[in-house]
Design an enzyme around this catalytic site. Structure first.
Site, PDB file in Angstrom:
ATOM      1  N   ALA A   1     -16.839  -6.945  -9.082  1.00 14.34           N
ATOM      2  CA  ALA A   1     -15.600  -6.550  -9.749  1.00 14.34           C
ATOM      3  C   ALA A   1     -15.653  -6.807 -11.254  1.00 14.34           C
ATOM      4  O   ALA A   1     -15.327  -5.927 -12.065  1.00 14.34           O
ATOM      5  CB  ALA A   1     -14.412  -7.278  -9.123  1.00 14.34           C
TER       6      ALA A   1
ATOM      7  N   CYS B   1      -4.362 -13.915  -2.539  1.00 19.12           N
ATOM      8  CA  CYS B   1      -4.162 -14.275  -1.131  1.00 19.12           C
ATOM      9  C   CYS B   1      -4.474 -15.741  -0.893  1.00 19.12           C
ATOM     10  O   CYS B   1      -4.599 -16.185   0.245  1.00 19.12           O
ATOM     11  CB  CYS B   1      -5.006 -13.386  -0.221  1.00 19.12           C
TER      12      CYS B   1
ATOM     13  N   ASP C   1      -7.190  -6.870  -6.086  1.00 22.12           N
ATOM     14  CA  ASP C   1      -6.886  -7.649  -4.877  1.00 22.12           C
ATOM     15  C   ASP C   1      -8.129  -8.424  -4.443  1.00 22.12           C
ATOM     16  O   ASP C   1      -8.781  -8.091  -3.448  1.00 22.12           O
ATOM     17  CB  ASP C   1      -6.430  -6.702  -3.763  1.00 22.12           C
TER      18      ASP C   1
ATOM     19  N   ARG D   1       0.834  -1.208   0.000  1.00 26.91           N
ATOM     20  CA  ARG D   1       0.000   0.000   0.000  1.00 26.91           C
ATOM     21  C   ARG D   1       0.869   1.258   0.000  1.00 26.91           C
ATOM     22  O   ARG D   1       0.595   2.223  -0.716  1.00 26.91           O
ATOM     23  CB  ARG D   1      -0.943  -0.009   1.207  1.00 26.91           C
TER      24      ARG D   1
ATOM     25  N   ASP E   1     -16.141  -2.426  -4.580  1.00 26.57           N
ATOM     26  CA  ASP E   1     -16.268  -3.615  -3.738  1.00 26.57           C
ATOM     27  C   ASP E   1     -17.747  -4.001  -3.669  1.00 26.57           C
ATOM     28  O   ASP E   1     -18.622  -3.157  -3.904  1.00 26.57           O
ATOM     29  CB  ASP E   1     -15.725  -3.353  -2.330  1.00 26.57           C
TER      30      ASP E   1
END
Length: 434
Positions: free
Chosen positions: A317, A377, A337, A249, A287
């Site tokens: 998204a 992730c 992300d 970030r 989001d």
């Protein structure tokens, strides 16, 4: 001197012991490994799978959470750990033989071991400059990376959030909380058991107690990371805030001057806020979670950012990106992300398709010569080594050429045990798209 003898001398227990080489340590079961399995654990692998166990010596047999010896095929102890009769992880190792010899006060004593390991974790974060005036949100304990498999602790100001994903953590909850409460600056603890994982650990999750003192723990809190303020909801995802992306970030803030930036799957706006603070002329966050977007909007106000230059949209998204492509919109920097798409290796095939589709769309949004920061992730994806091939496939589909500018993982307060590469879960790849 034999490991058994050293252990017996280190314990202040009323046990009847014989210190001969063939003695048995009374009160502790002995988990005997199959022939040929010993070296793996001597080299540091932190979990003993049930398939590596030959037999268990001891009556009555150990119950979940009990400390046990772990021995080679000749019944010579090589380590000790915490047993689980129901999990595929039969034993989570806590000390190897040489560690018990050098630090005997912790041998077979979970309370002492917790005190020692958490103190070591605190010291490591201090060496990393955490906490500081500019950052008070960070990971204090990172499971296997801090030699406490199944325990995650994130610090948010004066609040510690504990994510429990092992039966032993639930058994030793009182001791864990006592250690964390003793840390300077920690005034509240929020206990967040990972119920789905604990089911696999053999626990009846209906019996797991909620936070001991929920009234003393705030529902929301405010933290600072790299000088940017964030509102955090304890009802949010994971522990409430993703400290693992802190360094990435900050990197975005250093390259956003004068840029138009899109933050896809923005959660509470971490990348978007950094882009705006870094001088971006226009920032859009997207989001599907309304609570997350409400936090993001609060964070704009907290940081006195210009609401004309940063906005957040509630939209899927893929649908957002398809619509933007249809409108011929593009951005200088796109951050993608998404949430974990491959919870396990069996999900890799379907997840690979989703990652490819999302990245194909994202690449088409990037202006020629612009940058795409794309993330995964999913530990299964990162460990498979296929993420880069998926990105190359996405580029071919999008009719783009990509080059790798930067590669990163979780921030430095997320240490990884090299003998447990499964701890490496986050991939953060910065691509130039032409």
């Amino acid at each position: 001197m034999e490991f058994l003898a050293l252990l017996s001398l280190s314990l202040s227990l009323s046990l009847s012991l014989s210190l001969s080489p063939n003695s048995k340590l009374v009160g502790f079961a002995n988990v005997v490994l199959k022939k040929g399995k010993t070296q793996l654990f001597k080299e540091g692998t932190p979990m003993v799978f049930s398939g590596a166990v030959d037999r268990i010596i001891g009556r009555p047999p150990p119950t979940t959470g009990d400390a046990v010896l772990v021995s080679d095929a000749t019944e010579k102890p090589i380590a000790w750990g915490l047993y689980n009769s129901a999990s595929m992880y039969a034993v989570r190792l806590m000390q190897l033989e040489h560690e018990a010899i050098s630090d005997p006060c912790c041998a077979l004593n979970m309370e002492k071991l917790l005190q020692s390991r958490i103190a070591e974790a605190v010291e490591l974060r201090k060496r990393l400059g955490l906490p500081s005036r500019l950052t008070n949100a960070y990971r204090l304990v990172n499971g296997e990376g801090d030699r406490l498999s199944g325990l995650i602790v994130d610090i948010f100001g004066d609040l510690a959030v504990v994510a429990s994903s092992a039966a032993w953590v639930e058994k030793y909850r009182q001791e864990v909380e006592a250690c964390i409460s003793s840390i300077d600056g920690v005034n509240h603890i929020n206990w967040r058991p990972s119920l789905e994982i604990l089911k696999k650990e053999g626990l009846d999750v209906a019996t797991i107690k909620p936070d001991i003192q929920p009234s003393s723990c705030p529902e929301t809190t405010q933290v600072v990371e790299n000088g940017i303020s964030y509102a955090i909801s304890l009802a949010g995802q994971k522990t409430g805030f993703y400290a693992d992306q802190r360094e990435s970030r900050h990197f975005i803030s250093t390259i956003s001057q004068g840029q138009k930036v899109a933050d896809i799957c923005c959660y509470s706006g971490g990348f978007a806020l950094n882009a705006a603070r870094g001088g971006a002329i226009d920032v859009t966050g997207v989001d599907t979670s309304l609570p997350a977007l409400e936090l993001a909007s609060q964070n704009v106000v907290l940081n006195n950012l210009d609401p004309e230059k940063i906005s957040f949209l509630k939209e899927d998204a893929a649908q957002f990106m398809k619509g933007a492509i249809a409108r011929n919109e593009s951005w200088d920097i796109v951050i993608l992300d998404p949430p974990k798409l491959a919870p396990s290796r069996k999900d890799l095939r379907s997840a690979s398709g989703m990652y490819r589709n999302l990245n194909t769309l994202a690449m088409r949004l990037v202006k020629r010569g612009g940058l795409l920061m794309t993330c995964s992730c999913s530990g299964a994806m990162t460990q498979s080594g296929t993420f880069m091939r998926i990105l190359q496939g996405a580029a071919l589909t999008a009719g783009k050429k990509i080059t790798i500018v930067r590669q990163a993982g979780a921030a430095s307060d997320h240490p990884v045990d090299p003998s447990y590469p499964e701890g490496m879960y986050l991939s953060n790849i910065l691509l130039r798209v032409v």
